[in-house]
Design a protein around this motif. Structure first.
Motif, short mmCIF file in Angstrom:
data_model
loop_
_atom_site.label_atom_id
_atom_site.label_comp_id
_atom_site.label_asym_id
_atom_site.label_seq_id
_atom_site.Cartn_x
_atom_site.Cartn_y
_atom_site.Cartn_z
N ARG A 136 2.62 2.02 3.83
CA ARG A 136 3.74 1.32 3.19
C ARG A 136 4.88 1.11 4.19
N ALA A 137 5.17 2.12 4.99
CA ALA A 137 6.24 1.99 5.98
C ALA A 137 5.92 0.88 6.97
N VAL A 138 4.66 0.81 7.40
CA VAL A 138 4.25 -0.25 8.32
C VAL A 138 4.37 -1.61 7.65
N ALA A 139 3.98 -1.69 6.37
CA ALA A 139 4.04 -2.96 5.63
C ALA A 139 5.49 -3.41 5.44
N ILE A 140 6.39 -2.47 5.11
CA ILE A 140 7.80 -2.82 4.92
C ILE A 140 8.38 -3.38 6.22
N LYS A 141 8.06 -2.72 7.33
CA LYS A 141 8.55 -3.20 8.63
C LYS A 141 8.01 -4.59 8.93
N ARG A 142 6.73 -4.82 8.62
CA ARG A 142 6.12 -6.12 8.89
C ARG A 142 6.76 -7.21 8.04
N VAL A 143 7.02 -6.91 6.77
CA VAL A 143 7.66 -7.89 5.89
C VAL A 143 9.08 -8.19 6.36
N PRO A 185 0.83 -1.21 0.00
CA PRO A 185 0.00 0.00 0.00
C PRO A 185 0.86 1.26 0.00
N ASP A 186 0.26 2.39 -0.32
CA ASP A 186 0.98 3.66 -0.39
C ASP A 186 0.91 4.40 0.95
N ASP A 232 -0.06 -10.21 2.42
CA ASP A 232 -1.52 -10.34 2.38
C ASP A 232 -2.17 -9.57 3.53
N THR A 233 -1.54 -9.63 4.72
CA THR A 233 -2.07 -8.90 5.87
C THR A 233 -2.00 -7.39 5.63
N ALA A 234 -0.87 -6.93 5.09
CA ALA A 234 -0.70 -5.50 4.83
C ALA A 234 -1.69 -4.99 3.78
N ARG A 235 -1.96 -5.81 2.78
CA ARG A 235 -2.88 -5.42 1.71
C ARG A 235 -4.34 -5.55 2.13
N GLY A 236 -4.60 -6.40 3.12
CA GLY A 236 -5.97 -6.64 3.53
C GLY A 236 -6.68 -7.66 2.67
N ALA A 237 -5.96 -8.26 1.72
CA ALA A 237 -6.54 -9.28 0.83
C ALA A 237 -5.40 -10.08 0.23
N PRO A 238 -5.59 -11.37 0.00
CA PRO A 238 -4.51 -12.19 -0.57
C PRO A 238 -4.28 -11.89 -2.05
N LEU A 239 -3.01 -11.97 -2.45
CA LEU A 239 -2.67 -11.86 -3.87
C LEU A 239 -3.05 -13.14 -4.60
N PRO A 240 -3.28 -13.09 -5.91
CA PRO A 240 -3.47 -14.32 -6.68
C PRO A 240 -2.26 -15.24 -6.50
N GLU A 241 -2.48 -16.55 -6.51
CA GLU A 241 -1.43 -17.52 -6.22
C GLU A 241 -0.21 -17.34 -7.13
N ALA A 242 -0.42 -17.22 -8.43
CA ALA A 242 0.70 -17.09 -9.37
C ALA A 242 1.51 -15.83 -9.09
N GLU A 243 0.83 -14.73 -8.80
CA GLU A 243 1.51 -13.47 -8.52
C GLU A 243 2.24 -13.54 -7.18
N SER A 244 1.61 -14.19 -6.21
CA SER A 244 2.21 -14.30 -4.88
C SER A 244 3.49 -15.13 -4.92
#
Length: 374
Positions: free
Chosen positions: A200-207, A195-196, A265-277
């Motif tokens: 995004r900063a929270v997501a980067i830290k989580r990853v 996310p923007d 997936d948690t940061a986005r709030g929804a899972p990515l498609p399997e192939a993309e993930s």
């Protein structure tokens, strides 16, 4: 030899019942009424009780009710013997806690069958209790062992960390002739999926935390991020085992991918498609010479920077880039796969060309770990 208590105020009936039991090989105790029977049962803990219902001082129902109140006698099976065979009397006896009800006059075969059935049931209960007790003991011993082992490992880790830092900060650094190195492209294609803004900063830290947790879980000794890449070095000074360290690095690679995908997936709030993930994270695993050097940082006083160098580091970075170009999720060098082939499943192979700081080497796609060696 099972011990059976016969409680009956009729001496003839008591004698006949005892004779049948003794002929079947049982040890027999006798009581003339409920009060005497309760005293004998409490002191001797027989395997089974045969009890008349209508008796002076304490009838059969009262005697059994008293038995069931005491934990030491509550599980002793009881058979009521009575001339009162109406259903209401049978129901009262069973509700009191009896296990069976035989109507007088009692046939010897019927008595033996009822006794054998309840004794077999009691043996089974005692065996199950013994098994559960043994399991509880083993669990307690294992917990104690793990507690002591954990305390030992904590002390050992403190000492190793002290020595490790001292050796890194020495003039020659800390050298490993052959250490598994894991390289991961952690934030390359991933950034476009996050996310923007502040999220995004929270997501980067989580990853980043998810990746570190996965790597440390499988024994990574040193992590070094650079750009959107990260390197992890697997060593164990206390119990060096090359095969074990290689497999730890491989399991870390697959665990890291799952952990990072879950964090995204948690940061986005929804899972990515399997192939993309599955295409998000590229990992390369190699083994080779590594040197860790502690560099002085004059600006921060005693704080320093640990630099990882050596052919193992350069080759791992090259393997990671090569695997990404081949669309391999996990790349593995032939050097790392050596000696652990039966524990991994590999796919396509290729040749990684020579670089500035490493020789050319063969590599392959790593599909999965198979099993852990015994």
């Amino acid at each position: 030899m099972p011990r059976i208590l016969v409680i009956d105020d009729d001496p003839t009936q008591r004698l006949l019942t005892s004779a049948v039991l003794k002929s079947a090989g049982h040890s027999v105790l006798e009581a003339v009424d409920g009060e005497a029977g309760l005293e004998i049962a409490t002191s001797t803990k027989p395997d089974l009780i045969l009890c008349d219902v209508m008796m002076p001082r304490l009838n059969g129902y009262q005697m059994v009710a008293a038995l069931k109140k005491e934990p030491s006698t509550a599980n002793i099976p009881v058979i009521f013997l009575s001339s009162m065979s109406e259903r209401t009397h049978v129901r009262v006896g069973m509700n009191t806690g009896a296990d069976d009800y035989l109507a007088k006059p009692i046939r010897a075969s019927e008595l033996r069958q009822a006794v054998d059935t309840l004794l077999a049931k009691r043996r089974q209960q005692l065996e199950q209790f013994a098994e559960k007790a043994e399991e509880a003991i083993q669990v307690a011993l294992q917990d104690q062992k793990q507690t002591l082992s954990g305390k030992y490992e904590q002390q050992l880790l403190k000492e190793l960390n002290r020595r490790w830092q001292a050796e890194i900060n020495s003039d020659t650094g800390l050298k490993y002739e052959d250490a598994p190195v894991l390289g991961v492209d952690l934030f390359g294609p991933l950034m476009a999926r996050l996310p923007d803004g502040e999220e995004r900063a929270v997501a980067i830290k989580r990853v980043y935390e998810a990746a570190c947790d996965a790597l440390y879980l499988f024994g990574a000794r040193h992590l070094q991020p650079f750009g959107h890449y990260m390197l992890a070095i697997f060593v164990d000074e206390a119990r060096p085992d090359p095969q074990k360290l290689k497999l730890q690095a491989i399991r870390a690679a697959f665990t890291l991918q799952r952990a990072v995908r879950a964090a995204v997936d948690t940061a986005r709030g929804a899972p990515l498609p399997e192939a993309e993930s599955r295409a998000l994270i590229a990992v390369g695993v190699h083994t080779g010479p590594v040197t860790l050097m502690g560099l002085a940082d004059a600006l921060h006083g005693g704080m320093g920077i640990t630099l990882a160098t050596g052919e193992g580091i350069s080759a791992a970075a090259a393997l990671l880039r090569h695997g990404r170009a081949q669309h391999w999720q996990v790349s593995c060098s032939a050097a790392l796969a050596g000696g652990i082939g039966e524990f991994i499943t590999t796919g396509r192979g290729d040749h990684v060309p020579e670089g500035d700081n490493h020789r050319a080497f063969n590599a392959m796609e790593l599909l999965s770990p198979n099993r852990t060696p015994a």
